[in-house]
Design a protein around this motif. Structure first.
Motif, PDB file in Angstrom:
ATOM      1  N   HIS A 168      73.056 -36.163 -63.750  1.00 43.45           N
ATOM      2  CA  HIS A 168      71.855 -36.068 -62.201  1.00 43.45           C
ATOM      3  C   HIS A 168      72.985 -35.799 -61.581  1.00 43.45           C
ATOM      4  O   HIS A 168      74.125 -36.865 -61.281  1.00 43.45           O
TER       5      HIS A 168
ATOM      6  N   CYS B  21      66.700 -38.570 -72.766  1.00 44.02           N
ATOM      7  CA  CYS B  21      66.693 -37.411 -71.751  1.00 44.02           C
ATOM      8  C   CYS B  21      65.345 -38.037 -71.587  1.00 44.02           C
ATOM      9  O   CYS B  21      64.438 -37.878 -72.706  1.00 44.02           O
TER      10      CYS B  21
ATOM     11  N   LEU C 165      70.969 -37.154 -77.783  1.00 47.55           N
ATOM     12  CA  LEU C 165      71.327 -36.712 -75.734  1.00 47.55           C
ATOM     13  C   LEU C 165      69.178 -37.682 -75.659  1.00 47.55           C
ATOM     14  O   LEU C 165      68.307 -37.616 -76.429  1.00 47.55           O
TER      15      LEU C 165
ATOM     16  N   LEU D  62      72.304 -29.499 -69.362  1.00 50.43           N
ATOM     17  CA  LEU D  62      72.050 -30.230 -70.143  1.00 50.43           C
ATOM     18  C   LEU D  62      71.833 -29.761 -71.126  1.00 50.43           C
ATOM     19  O   LEU D  62      72.361 -30.359 -72.730  1.00 50.43           O
TER      20      LEU D  62
ATOM     21  N   LEU E  97      65.265 -27.651 -72.958  1.00 54.83           N
ATOM     22  CA  LEU E  97      66.618 -28.249 -73.979  1.00 54.83           C
ATOM     23  C   LEU E  97      66.633 -27.560 -74.719  1.00 54.83           C
ATOM     24  O   LEU E  97      67.992 -27.652 -75.950  1.00 54.83           O
TER      25      LEU E  97
ATOM     26  N   ALA F  37      71.611 -38.517 -70.493  1.00 52.98           N
ATOM     27  CA  ALA F  37      71.530 -37.099 -69.010  1.00 52.98           C
ATOM     28  C   ALA F  37      70.963 -37.492 -68.138  1.00 52.98           C
ATOM     29  O   ALA F  37      71.825 -36.949 -67.257  1.00 52.98           O
TER      30      ALA F  37
ATOM     31  N   TRP G 263      69.624 -29.215 -63.739  1.00 53.93           N
ATOM     32  CA  TRP G 263      69.755 -30.180 -64.756  1.00 53.93           C
ATOM     33  C   TRP G 263      69.700 -30.209 -65.755  1.00 53.93           C
ATOM     34  O   TRP G 263      70.280 -30.237 -66.783  1.00 53.93           O
TER      35      TRP G 263
END
Length: 176
Positions: free
Chosen positions: A47, A87, A85, A73, A98, A43, A69
């Motif tokens: 950014h 994150c 992922l 994602l 998410l 992740a 962001w």
């Protein structure tokens, strides 16, 4: 939480490896993705330059900073059938965002460690934009630890191979 095969016979598996900075999300996520034959996404790589500059200056990101962001994602998670992922996903609202995707709901693995253990890891890091105890304190202050229904806790006070093994076990052990 055994992943279900999709119509082509391959596993449909979306995993989010979450925790505060320094908990080992990236290295664990990479190893886990390799073991699963899945795509790895960090992740932090997504950014905006403004967010990276803010963090590098020691300024915590706000929910407004994170909004686009998180949407990006989630879209990336949705595009892959086998993905890991890494994150932070510190707040329940971030994790909900998410997981609100079409297709298989992501399984969340929570890399859990103490402030002191993670502080020691961060102090040993070189070349990472995350700096300062105030940032780590901010992460712990922001963290809304996930409930057992939301995520599978993984104790990070072990060598990397043991942490990855615990993650793999968690993904292949049916819920009780």
């Amino acid at each position: 939480m055994t992943p279900e095969p999709d119509q082509t016979g391959s596993r449909d598996l979306r995993v989010i490896v979450m925790g505060v900075s320094g908990s080992g999300k990236t290295v664990t996520g990479r190893e886990l993705a390799a073991a699963l034959g899945a795509t790895f996404l960090d992740a932090d790589d997504f950014h905006s330059p403004a967010n990276v500059a803010k963090m590098a200056a020691g300024t915590p990101l706000t929910d407004v900073d994170r909004a686009g962001w998180l949407d990006d994602l989630a879209a990336r998670l949705e595009r892959h059938s086998a993905v890991v992922l890494a994150c932070s996903a510190l707040k329940a609202s971030y994790r909900q965002r998410l997981c609100a995707i079409r297709g298989t709901r992501p399984i969340i693995l929570y890399l859990d460690g103490s402030f002191d253990d993670i502080r020691q890891r961060l102090e040993a890091r070189k070349g990472h934009y995350f700096q300062g105890l105030s940032m780590l304190r901010s992460q712990f202050d922001t963290l809304e630890p996930p409930t057992p229904d939301e995520a599978i806790p993984i104790n990070i006070n072990a060598p990397l191979d043991a942490v990855v093994h615990a993650c793999l076990q968690a993904l292949t052990t049916p819920p009780q």
